[in-house]
Scaffold this active site. Structure first.
Site, short mmCIF file in Angstrom:
data_model
loop_
_atom_site.label_atom_id
_atom_site.label_comp_id
_atom_site.label_asym_id
_atom_site.label_seq_id
_atom_site.Cartn_x
_atom_site.Cartn_y
_atom_site.Cartn_z
CG ASP A 29 -28.19 0.07 -19.15
OD1 ASP A 29 -28.34 1.23 -18.40
OD2 ASP A 29 -29.45 -0.24 -19.82
CG ASP A 30 -26.50 -5.02 -18.23
OD1 ASP A 30 -27.58 -4.66 -17.89
OD2 ASP A 30 -26.46 -5.27 -19.52
CG HIS A 55 -31.68 -6.14 -16.31
ND1 HIS A 55 -30.62 -5.86 -17.27
CD2 HIS A 55 -31.63 -7.62 -16.38
CE1 HIS A 55 -30.02 -7.26 -17.91
NE2 HIS A 55 -30.85 -8.06 -17.10
#
Length: 310
Positions: free
Chosen positions: A13-14, A134
């Site tokens: 992620d991210d 998120h």
């Protein structure tokens, strides 16, 4: 431990949060453990991350963001229920509190999600392989409905269902982290209806709530998979997703989504995950237990298998 036949997606992620984060994510992808990434299109490094994804042919999805930084849609220019007076999203807990109080306008959520989907297409020249959320905003009550509608409208089939079996019994998690994980799991189960009605797909099992940051180890990843796959009939082919957050720590002021990097981004915990994911131990254990690593777009376009326990 003997697993049924399992194909595992390992999603970082991210992506796009900062160049140092992205450097670590690409390193984990090239090492062969990370198989998919989720891009923050409002991240300060989104454009360079998109170039990295193209250069290395990284399967890339959208990390839909309603809680950190600045929006990319109409809310940038108008008063919005999604934003603070300073023009930033309300934060992980602030967004949840506003939503619970009825202060979030869901049509504005839909606008922002569609703007992020459009921005993804601008950056990558194609639709995302998948869309997740998120800080798991995509499974929140009400949000999950407009999220599913937006994905269906944009032709995206795959999402994440962050329902990790047994996360409430993970004694190594601090009480606040365990409580948050249990809330995410509950919200995820409630989102199954809206997701299914709009034709979305997800893996049969999910792990990652119990193995985030300092809590990640090869042993715990294998244990979480074992819990997730309990009671699966012999010979049943399964799909699973491991959520991960590898990377090199952010160095302020670089990074973030418009208001600088957060504490987790700057901590050693991201580097710890990178070390676990790139060390040979985890890959060897997965291979020994018959777990095949794959990307999300390698999976069959079908709903999770009937009879698979959630």
């Amino acid at each position: 431990m003997a697993f049924p036949r399992v194909r595992l997606v390992v999603t970082a992620d991210d992506f796009g949060y900062c160049p140092r984060r992205d450097e670590g994510i690409v390193e984990a992808f090239l090492a062969g453990t990370v198989t998919s990434v989720s891009l923050l299109v409002n991240g300060t490094a989104a454009e360079s991350a998109a170039e990295l994804a193209r250069r290395h042919s990284i399967p890339t999805g959208l990390h839909a963001n309603l809680s950190e930084g600045r929006p990319v849609g109409p809310a940038r220019h108008n008063a919005s229920s999604l934003l603070s007076p300073e023009g930033f999203f309300l934060g992980k807990m602030g967004f949840r509190e506003a939503l619970a109080a009825g202060d979030v306008a869901l049509p504005q959520v839909r606008e922002e999600l569609e703007a992020q989907l459009s921005r993804f297409r601008e950056l990558l020249g194609r639709s995302p392989t998948h869309v997740d959320g998120h800080q798991h905003v995509h499974v929140l009550p009400g949000v999950c409905q407009v999220f599913a509608e937006a994905l269906q409208a944009y032709g995206v089939r795959f999402t994440r269902l962050p329902a990790e079996r047994g996360v409430g019994s993970c004694a190594w998690l601090e009480a606040p982290a365990r409580a948050f994980a249990c809330t995410v799991e509950r919200d995820a189960r409630a989102a199954i209806g809206p997701f299914s009605r709009h034709g979305l797909r997800w893996t049969d099992a999910f792990v990652g709530l119990s193995t985030c940051g300092r809590h990640m180890s090869a042993h715990r990843v294998l244990g979480s998979l074992a819990r997730a796959l309990e009671d699966i009939p012999a010979g049943h082919a399964l799909t699973a997703e491991l959520m991960a957050h590898p990377g090199y720590p952010s160095v302020p002021p670089a990074g973030g989504c418009g208001e600088g990097p957060d504490a987790f981004s700057c901590s050693w915990e991201r580097l710890h995950e990178l070390h676990v994911l790139t060390a040979p131990t985890l890959r060897a254990w997965l291979a020994q237990n018959g777990v095949q690593l794959c990307a999300i777009d390698d999976l069959d376009s079908k709903r999770p298998g009937e009879g698979v326990p959630l």
